[in-house]
Enzyme design. Structure first.
Site, PDB file in Angstrom:
ATOM      1  N   ASP A 361       0.864  -1.051  -0.002  1.00 19.60           N
ATOM      2  CA  ASP A 361      -0.053  -0.201   0.117  1.00 19.60           C
ATOM      3  C   ASP A 361       0.844   1.281   0.073  1.00 19.60           C
ATOM      4  OD1 ASP A 361       1.046  -0.118   2.841  1.00 19.60           O
ATOM      5  OD2 ASP A 361      -0.787   0.044   3.475  1.00 19.60           O
ATOM      6  N   ASN A 362       2.105   1.243  -0.229  1.00 22.39           N
ATOM      7  CA  ASN A 362       3.040   2.290  -0.404  1.00 22.39           C
ATOM      8  C   ASN A 362       4.183   2.115  -1.231  1.00 22.39           C
ATOM      9  OD1 ASN A 362       5.596   1.850   1.419  1.00 22.39           O
ATOM     10  ND2 ASN A 362       3.929   0.732   2.439  1.00 22.39           N
ATOM     11  N   CYS A 417       5.220  26.491   7.464  1.00 25.55           N
ATOM     12  CA  CYS A 417       4.794  27.866   7.746  1.00 25.55           C
ATOM     13  C   CYS A 417       3.431  27.705   7.434  1.00 25.55           C
ATOM     14  CB  CYS A 417       5.767  28.610   7.003  1.00 25.55           C
ATOM     15  SG  CYS A 417       7.268  28.989   8.110  1.00 25.55           S
TER      16      CYS A 417
END
Length: 761
Positions: A361-362, A417
């Site tokens: 799955d990755n 940020c």
């Protein structure tokens, strides 16, 4: 038209992944449908399995026939003990166990008009042309959705008639395709049914034909006797490929890798059991998956039942496979496949394999496994799904291109940020909320497990650890009781949604301009506004309730969800006054943040500190438990921050998908990709040497798009190493371990230089 008011609530825990594909309205429409599936051979049972998992109102399976040996080649709910018994009756118990929300019944009599008129959707399999015409006209005239499906060996066809007045509510396309020797029309038929009932996507126009004749043996010397019935469960497959190939299948040793017992893994294991992979002397299937069964798995991973929740996936899957085919030799592991498990999956293990099937799955895991297969010269079958989309890849040593190195995913990362100060999408606020959860309820409790430290540098987390262990009455953060937990949650709310926003606006006022004279708050920068706490605001209270309970849990303090009692506690909570400071610096870019970290990292002096021991309980985020307050916190925290920045809020369902990084999935797509992978398995085991026999597939069952293409050849280069022997030698990149390709390029460069020097000499 459907009366939506009479439809019950959708079980989101059970249908979680499917809901992200179809949506609530389509699921509710499906929940009103009664379906008849005629024929319970391999094709019929596959359709029935997927339709039941999808969540219709009821399914009736019809079959007058009795179980034969050839049925066991493709009908995974029939056993040898069922020989001579009615196929529909024998399949009923297993089909009923797939989904507690669907009523399943069996009909063992013949098809007639009275029977068909009871259903909204009728599916015919294993039917005669006469029946198809007769019942097709009946269904068309009465507005019944009608589907005909059939398979013959490596060929399949499908026909759909949803009537002249059929209304599509979501025109996101159509044209599905695909599958395996037994699954070709099964998968398509199941999907054409999520179309007929849900009115989601466009239906098939009206015929589909598919074949995979390139899978056939390339040996023309096989005699007719090789294809005759043997009186075994594999007779159906022997009729296509011959008995010698069946024996070869049974001797295979294959490795099915994590999520080896997940959705694709379950379908692959079912197919492996049916075709007899590793079911003979010397054969073996090894499956590894370190996960445990959760309730949300039951909608797609059909080998599991509710009583299996909490048990290892690989063990339960292996048990189910043995029940399907007792001859299969299968071993279950609970290991993650990575560098840490190379002691188990090392040289001896890989050299003993015939091939590998990946249900990962990755990307990182795929790249690692690809490298191991290249290193040991083993073929790899790989597949994946995303909602209605699926892909497959076959890697054959020296013949096809490998999976290749990982592509950088840094472009998808959200700048720090942006998360910290300038969000402009709900994905940003959800990731911020997830980071808050990890920091408050996991990292700080984990860090507090340190008992004593000497000559420590003041790590960034050290202040948080000290505060978490010091009692509130002396200025710390450690609660003594439930009231302290509520007080902490209320003060945290004030800090996050009022104080920090006021500080940001103090540093960058609403009318701030940049050095070029442009408005600072423009483009992707949304100017925020502080919130004022209101105990009568639902979202405000949801944050306090969730945060207080989670805070209590990490200290072992029991909480409550009684909002009235929590409001009374809030009346007594003292909120410290806050004044924004001009000395505070807020970073506008990630680069500024990194520069400040570098400058400040060397200024920290060393000091001695002793932490007293206190038990705390870190939390691992779990999205699928609706009682643990995890998603309650994420949803409330994210939506409050979204309100700060005037970003549209997300409901719980959408928030769960984004924050939980859920991959949308449906059983139909999973069955399709497993079928396609097994088509390539046939070719690999047969030893096809022509690259034109193999297929790389990309399919979207929701739109008119499917591609089966010839895989790419491996990249190669040539080096002439002698003027006397001008024949070049080739090195294929697929022969090289991914992590060492740069080194191999460098080595070949040296060889080129050496060959030139030798030639000169």
């Amino acid at each position: 038209k459907y009366n939506m008011e009479n439809i019950g609530e959708i079980d989101e825990g059970f249908y979680s992944r499917q809901l992200y594909v179809l949506g609530h309205e389509a699921m509710q429409r499906m929940g009103t449908a009664s379906v008849l599936i005629a024929g319970m051979r391999g094709l019929g049972v596959e359709i029935a399995k997927n339709v039941i998992l999808s969540g219709v109102k009821s399914v009736t399976v019809q079959d007058e026939g009795r179980t034969e040996w050839t049925d066991l080649s493709s009908q995974f709910f029939l056993r040898e003990s069922h020989l001579g018994q009615n196929r529909a009756t024998c399949s009923l118990q297993q089909l009923s166990a797939l989904n507690p929300h669907v009523r399943v019944s069996a009909h063992t009599g013949p098809l007639d008009e009275d029977l068909l008129l009871q259903f909204e959707v009728v599916v015919l399999t294993d039917s005669s042309l006469g029946d198809q015409k007769r019942f097709g006209e009946l269904c068309h005239s009465h507005g019944i959705k009608f589907i005909v499906a059939d398979t013959k060996g490596l060929c399949g066809q499908l026909f759909c008639d949803f009537g002249e007045a059929f209304e599509v509510l979501d025109q996101n396309g159509e044209m599905p395709a695909s599958a395996m020797i037994q699954n070709i029309s099964k998968v398509m038929t199941s999907f054409c049914f999520m179309l007929a009932c849900s009115r989601k996507f466009m239906p098939l126009q009206q015929w589909l034909y598919f074949d995979a004749l390139e899978c056939l043996p390339q040996d023309d010397q096989l005699g007719e006797s090789s294809f005759s019935a043997k009186g075994t469960r594999y007779d159906g497959q022997i009729a296509v490929f011959g008995s010698a190939f069946q024996e070869k299948l049974e001797r295979q040793k294959y490795f099915l890798v994590r999520v080896g017992a997940g959705a694709i893994g379950c379908e692959l294991l079912k197919n492996f059991a049916l075709i007899g992979l590793g079911a003979g002397e010397g054969g073996q299937i090894t499956v590894t998956d370190m996960d445990f069964i959760e309730r949300s798995n039951l909608n797609r991973q059909f080998l599991f039942r509710s009583q299996d929740i909490g048990k290892p996936k690989s063990e339960i899957a292996a048990k189910a496979v043995r029940e399907m085919n007792p001859q299969v030799n299968i071993t279950a592991h609970q290991n993650r496949l990575d560098a840490d498990s190379e002691g188990v999956y090392g040289y001896d293990f890989f050299t003993g394999l015939d091939g590998v099937a990946a249900a990962l799955d990755n990307v990182e895991a795929r790249v690692y496994l690809d490298g191991r297969c290249i290193q040991h010269q083993k073929p790899m079958l790989e597949g994946g799904t995303l909602g209605s989309k699926c892909h497959t890849l076959v890697v054959v040593p020296h013949l096809t291109e490998s999976y290749g190195p990982a592509k950088s995913s840094s472009n998808n990362a959200i700048p720090l940020c942006t998360l910290k100060n300038f969000p402009h999408r709900i994905e940003h606020t959800l990731q911020w909320a997830r980071d808050q959860f990890e920091g408050l309820f996991k990292q700080t409790p984990e860090n507090s497990g340190l008992l004593a430290m000497e000559t420590l540098r003041p790590w960034r987390f050290l202040g948080g650890v000290w505060g978490s262990l010091e009692a509130m009455r002396t200025g710390g953060q450690r609660p003594a009781n439930w009231e302290d937990c509520v007080s902490w949650a209320r003060c945290k709310w004030e800090t996050l949604y009022n104080n920090e926003i006021r500080q940001l606006l103090h540093c960058f006022p609403a009318d701030q301009v940049t050095s070029t004279g442009l408005p600072f708050w423009s483009g992707s920068k949304r100017c925020p506004h502080p919130l004022t706490f209101d105990p009568n605001n639902t979202t405000h209270m949801e944050y306090v309730v969730a945060a207080a309970n989670l805070y209590g849990q990490i200290y072992g303090i029991k909480g409550t969800t009684d909002v009235a009692s929590i409001r009374k506690i809030l009346e007594k909570v003292h909120i410290p006054s806050f004044t924004p400071k001009s000395s505070v610096k807020i970073h506008v870019t990630d680069e500024e943040m990194q520069e400040d970290k570098k400058r400040g990292s060397d200024d920290a002096g060393e000091f001695n500190l002793l932490l007293f021991s206190m038990q705390m309980y870190p939390m691992d985020f779990e999205k699928d438990d609706d009682t643990n307050f995890h998603m309650d916190y994420i949803v409330a925290a994210s939506n409050l921050r979204a309100e700060n920045y005037d970003i549209p809020a997300a409901d719980r369902h959408q928030s769960k998908r984004i924050a939980g990084r859920i991959i949308p999935a449906i059983a139909t797509t999973t069955a399709a990709v497993a079928g396609l992978m097994c088509l390539e398995l046939y070719k690999v085991v047969l030893g096809h040497k022509n690259i034109s026999s193999y297929r790389t597939a990309y399919i979207n069952l929701a739109v008119q798009y499917f591609v089966l293409s010839q895989p790419s050849r491996p990249q190669q280069f040539q080096v002439s190493y002698s003027s006397i022997h001008p024949q070049p030698f080739s090195v294929r990149l697929s022969d090289c371990v991914g992590d060492f390709r740069d080194e191999i390029y460098e080595a070949v460069s040296h060889l080129q230089d050496l060959s030139k020097a030798l030639y000169t000499a």
